[in-house]
Design a protein around this motif. Structure first.
Motif, PDB file in Angstrom:
ATOM      1  N   ALA A 111     -15.042  25.138  -7.112  1.00 49.01           N
ATOM      2  CA  ALA A 111     -14.597  23.764  -6.869  1.00 49.01           C
ATOM      3  C   ALA A 111     -15.000  22.896  -8.057  1.00 49.01           C
ATOM      4  O   ALA A 111     -16.125  22.971  -8.537  1.00 49.01           O
ATOM      5  N   VAL A 112     -14.066  22.080  -8.509  1.00 47.90           N
ATOM      6  CA  VAL A 112     -14.276  21.248  -9.690  1.00 47.90           C
ATOM      7  C   VAL A 112     -14.020  19.786  -9.341  1.00 47.90           C
ATOM      8  O   VAL A 112     -13.006  19.461  -8.718  1.00 47.90           O
ATOM      9  N   MET A 113     -14.928  18.911  -9.747  1.00 49.19           N
ATOM     10  CA  MET A 113     -14.728  17.470  -9.607  1.00 49.19           C
ATOM     11  C   MET A 113     -13.862  17.010 -10.777  1.00 49.19           C
ATOM     12  O   MET A 113     -14.207  17.239 -11.926  1.00 49.19           O
ATOM     13  N   ALA A 114     -12.760  16.353 -10.470  1.00 47.68           N
ATOM     14  CA  ALA A 114     -11.777  15.991 -11.494  1.00 47.68           C
ATOM     15  C   ALA A 114     -11.735  14.506 -11.823  1.00 47.68           C
ATOM     16  O   ALA A 114     -10.733  14.013 -12.332  1.00 47.68           O
ATOM     17  N   MET A 115     -12.805  13.795 -11.581  1.00 51.97           N
ATOM     18  CA  MET A 115     -12.829  12.358 -11.859  1.00 51.97           C
ATOM     19  C   MET A 115     -12.465  12.021 -13.315  1.00 51.97           C
ATOM     20  O   MET A 115     -11.807  11.017 -13.560  1.00 51.97           O
ATOM     21  N   PRO A 116     -12.838  12.848 -14.300  1.00 54.86           N
ATOM     22  CA  PRO A 116     -12.444  12.532 -15.679  1.00 54.86           C
ATOM     23  C   PRO A 116     -10.929  12.407 -15.886  1.00 54.86           C
ATOM     24  O   PRO A 116     -10.496  11.705 -16.793  1.00 54.86           O
ATOM     25  N   PHE A 117     -10.121  13.033 -15.049  1.00 53.26           N
ATOM     26  CA  PHE A 117      -8.677  12.868 -15.166  1.00 53.26           C
ATOM     27  C   PHE A 117      -8.249  11.455 -14.787  1.00 53.26           C
ATOM     28  O   PHE A 117      -7.187  10.997 -15.185  1.00 53.26           O
ATOM     29  N   LEU A 118      -9.062  10.771 -14.021  1.00 52.37           N
ATOM     30  CA  LEU A 118      -8.743   9.399 -13.609  1.00 52.37           C
ATOM     31  C   LEU A 118      -9.356   8.366 -14.547  1.00 52.37           C
ATOM     32  O   LEU A 118      -8.749   7.335 -14.820  1.00 52.37           O
ATOM     33  N   THR A 119     -10.554   8.661 -15.058  1.00 55.48           N
ATOM     34  CA  THR A 119     -11.251   7.702 -15.914  1.00 55.48           C
ATOM     35  C   THR A 119     -10.947   7.912 -17.395  1.00 55.48           C
ATOM     36  O   THR A 119     -11.097   6.993 -18.188  1.00 55.48           O
ATOM     37  N   GLY A 120     -10.566   9.151 -17.754  1.00 53.31           N
ATOM     38  CA  GLY A 120     -10.345   9.475 -19.157  1.00 53.31           C
ATOM     39  C   GLY A 120     -11.629   9.864 -19.873  1.00 53.31           C
ATOM     40  O   GLY A 120     -11.594  10.401 -20.977  1.00 53.31           O
ATOM     41  N   ILE A 121     -12.772   9.618 -19.257  1.00 50.23           N
ATOM     42  CA  ILE A 121     -14.062   9.937 -19.870  1.00 50.23           C
ATOM     43  C   ILE A 121     -14.408  11.396 -19.593  1.00 50.23           C
ATOM     44  O   ILE A 121     -14.565  11.801 -18.441  1.00 50.23           O
ATOM     45  N   GLY A 122     -14.479  12.191 -20.650  1.00 56.36           N
ATOM     46  CA  GLY A 122     -14.794  13.609 -20.505  1.00 56.36           C
ATOM     47  C   GLY A 122     -13.606  14.472 -20.122  1.00 56.36           C
ATOM     48  O   GLY A 122     -13.767  15.612 -19.699  1.00 56.36           O
ATOM     49  N   GLU A 123     -12.395  13.949 -20.288  1.00 55.62           N
ATOM     50  CA  GLU A 123     -11.200  14.669 -19.854  1.00 55.62           C
ATOM     51  C   GLU A 123     -10.990  15.979 -20.626  1.00 55.62           C
ATOM     52  O   GLU A 123     -10.667  17.001 -20.027  1.00 55.62           O
ATOM     53  N   GLU A 124     -11.193  15.959 -21.932  1.00 58.31           N
ATOM     54  CA  GLU A 124     -10.990  17.183 -22.730  1.00 58.31           C
ATOM     55  C   GLU A 124     -11.993  18.265 -22.327  1.00 58.31           C
ATOM     56  O   GLU A 124     -11.633  19.431 -22.217  1.00 58.31           O
ATOM     57  N   LYS A 125     -13.224  17.865 -22.106  1.00 53.71           N
ATOM     58  CA  LYS A 125     -14.261  18.818 -21.682  1.00 53.71           C
ATOM     59  C   LYS A 125     -13.899  19.422 -20.317  1.00 53.71           C
ATOM     60  O   LYS A 125     -14.063  20.617 -20.095  1.00 53.71           O
ATOM     61  N   LEU A 126     -13.388  18.588 -19.417  1.00 55.24           N
ATOM     62  CA  LEU A 126     -12.971  19.063 -18.097  1.00 55.24           C
ATOM     63  C   LEU A 126     -11.818  20.054 -18.224  1.00 55.24           C
ATOM     64  O   LEU A 126     -11.810  21.090 -17.558  1.00 55.24           O
ATOM     65  N   LYS A 127     -10.849  19.754 -19.081  1.00 54.68           N
ATOM     66  CA  LYS A 127      -9.724  20.671 -19.288  1.00 54.68           C
ATOM     67  C   LYS A 127     -10.214  22.029 -19.762  1.00 54.68           C
ATOM     68  O   LYS A 127      -9.779  23.067 -19.268  1.00 54.68           O
ATOM     69  N   GLU A 128     -11.150  22.025 -20.720  1.00 54.45           N
ATOM     70  CA  GLU A 128     -11.716  23.282 -21.227  1.00 54.45           C
ATOM     71  C   GLU A 128     -12.427  24.038 -20.113  1.00 54.45           C
ATOM     72  O   GLU A 128     -12.297  25.263 -19.995  1.00 54.45           O
ATOM     73  N   LYS A 129     -13.170  23.319 -19.281  1.00 54.04           N
ATOM     74  CA  LYS A 129     -13.899  23.935 -18.176  1.00 54.04           C
ATOM     75  C   LYS A 129     -12.930  24.593 -17.189  1.00 54.04           C
ATOM     76  O   LYS A 129     -13.152  25.721 -16.747  1.00 54.04           O
ATOM     77  N   ILE A 130     -11.849  23.887 -16.862  1.00 54.77           N
ATOM     78  CA  ILE A 130     -10.882  24.421 -15.900  1.00 54.77           C
ATOM     79  C   ILE A 130     -10.188  25.663 -16.466  1.00 54.77           C
ATOM     80  O   ILE A 130     -10.069  26.671 -15.771  1.00 54.77           O
ATOM     81  N   VAL A 131      -9.761  25.608 -17.716  1.00 56.20           N
ATOM     82  CA  VAL A 131      -9.090  26.769 -18.323  1.00 56.20           C
ATOM     83  C   VAL A 131     -10.036  27.953 -18.360  1.00 56.20           C
ATOM     84  O   VAL A 131      -9.663  29.082 -18.029  1.00 56.20           O
ATOM     85  N   SER A 132     -11.269  27.730 -18.736  1.00 56.92           N
ATOM     86  CA  SER A 132     -12.275  28.803 -18.767  1.00 56.92           C
ATOM     87  C   SER A 132     -12.496  29.393 -17.361  1.00 56.92           C
ATOM     88  O   SER A 132     -12.550  30.612 -17.187  1.00 56.92           O
ATOM     89  N   LEU A 133     -12.610  28.527 -16.390  1.00 56.76           N
ATOM     90  CA  LEU A 133     -12.801  28.950 -14.996  1.00 56.76           C
ATOM     91  C   LEU A 133     -11.617  29.780 -14.514  1.00 56.76           C
ATOM     92  O   LEU A 133     -11.796  30.824 -13.885  1.00 56.76           O
ATOM     93  N   VAL A 134     -10.416  29.325 -14.836  1.00 55.09           N
ATOM     94  CA  VAL A 134      -9.209  30.052 -14.440  1.00 55.09           C
ATOM     95  C   VAL A 134      -9.172  31.435 -15.071  1.00 55.09           C
ATOM     96  O   VAL A 134      -8.835  32.423 -14.436  1.00 55.09           O
ATOM     97  N   ARG A 135      -9.530  31.515 -16.348  1.00 54.68           N
ATOM     98  CA  ARG A 135      -9.558  32.806 -17.034  1.00 54.68           C
ATOM     99  C   ARG A 135     -10.548  33.760 -16.351  1.00 54.68           C
ATOM    100  O   ARG A 135     -10.279  34.943 -16.186  1.00 54.68           O
ATOM    101  N   ASP A 136     -11.700  33.227 -15.947  1.00 57.69           N
ATOM    102  CA  ASP A 136     -12.691  34.042 -15.238  1.00 57.69           C
ATOM    103  C   ASP A 136     -12.127  34.529 -13.906  1.00 57.69           C
ATOM    104  O   ASP A 136     -12.316  35.690 -13.529  1.00 57.69           O
ATOM    105  N   ILE A 137     -11.423  33.661 -13.185  1.00 61.48           N
ATOM    106  CA  ILE A 137     -10.827  34.037 -11.905  1.00 61.48           C
ATOM    107  C   ILE A 137      -9.785  35.128 -12.122  1.00 61.48           C
ATOM    108  O   ILE A 137      -9.739  36.120 -11.392  1.00 61.48           O
ATOM    109  N   GLN A 138      -8.959  34.946 -13.141  1.00 62.59           N
ATOM    110  CA  GLN A 138      -7.889  35.916 -13.419  1.00 62.59           C
ATOM    111  C   GLN A 138      -8.457  37.280 -13.828  1.00 62.59           C
ATOM    112  O   GLN A 138      -7.855  38.308 -13.538  1.00 62.59           O
ATOM    113  N   ASN A 139      -9.587  37.264 -14.495  1.00 62.61           N
ATOM    114  CA  ASN A 139     -10.189  38.514 -14.953  1.00 62.61           C
ATOM    115  C   ASN A 139     -11.055  39.172 -13.887  1.00 62.61           C
ATOM    116  O   ASN A 139     -11.600  40.241 -14.100  1.00 62.61           O
ATOM    117  N   GLY A 140     -11.163  38.498 -12.750  1.00 63.11           N
ATOM    118  CA  GLY A 140     -11.846  39.033 -11.577  1.00 63.11           C
ATOM    119  C   GLY A 140     -13.274  39.329 -11.757  1.00 63.11           C
ATOM    120  O   GLY A 140     -13.903  40.066 -11.106  1.00 63.11           O
TER     121      GLY A 140
END
Length: 98
Positions: free
Chosen positions: A69-98
């Motif tokens: 579960a990821v808190m996505a507040m940076p998508f609303l505030t713009g603060i830390g949005e790029e870092k959040l995007k990197e975190k989500i992509v990394s997390l997704v890759r981990d999920i996909q790789n099982g």
């Protein structure tokens, strides 16, 4: 590659989750990640988590979940949005790789 099921939640399942949903869809498209997106109220997350791979929420997570579960507040505030995007992509890759 497995198509992920992603829950996008906010308090009412309408306003902020709509904004975040669009940003997540664009992020996944840019990174060639296949996913189904489901816009929900945070109160529905516990009952829907068994059929999902990831929860992205604009509101406080009221409990622990069996899926990442990821808190996505940076998508609303713009603060830390790029870092959040990197975190989500990394997390997704981990999920996909099982």
């Amino acid at each position: 590659m497995k198509k992920l099921n992603v829950l996008v939640a906010c308090g009412a399942g309408i306003a902020t989750s709509t904004v975040v949903m669009k940003k997540i869809e664009d992020l996944f498209k840019e990174n060639n990640i296949l996913a189904n997106f489901y816009q929900i109220k945070i109160s529905e997350a516990s009952s829907k988590q068994d059929n999902a791979d990831l929860l992205i929420s604009t509101t406080v997570l009221p409990t622990n979940y069996s899926i990442p579960a990821v808190m996505a507040m940076p998508f609303l505030t713009g603060i830390g949005e790029e870092k959040l995007k990197e975190k989500i992509v990394s997390l997704v890759r981990d999920i996909q790789n099982g």
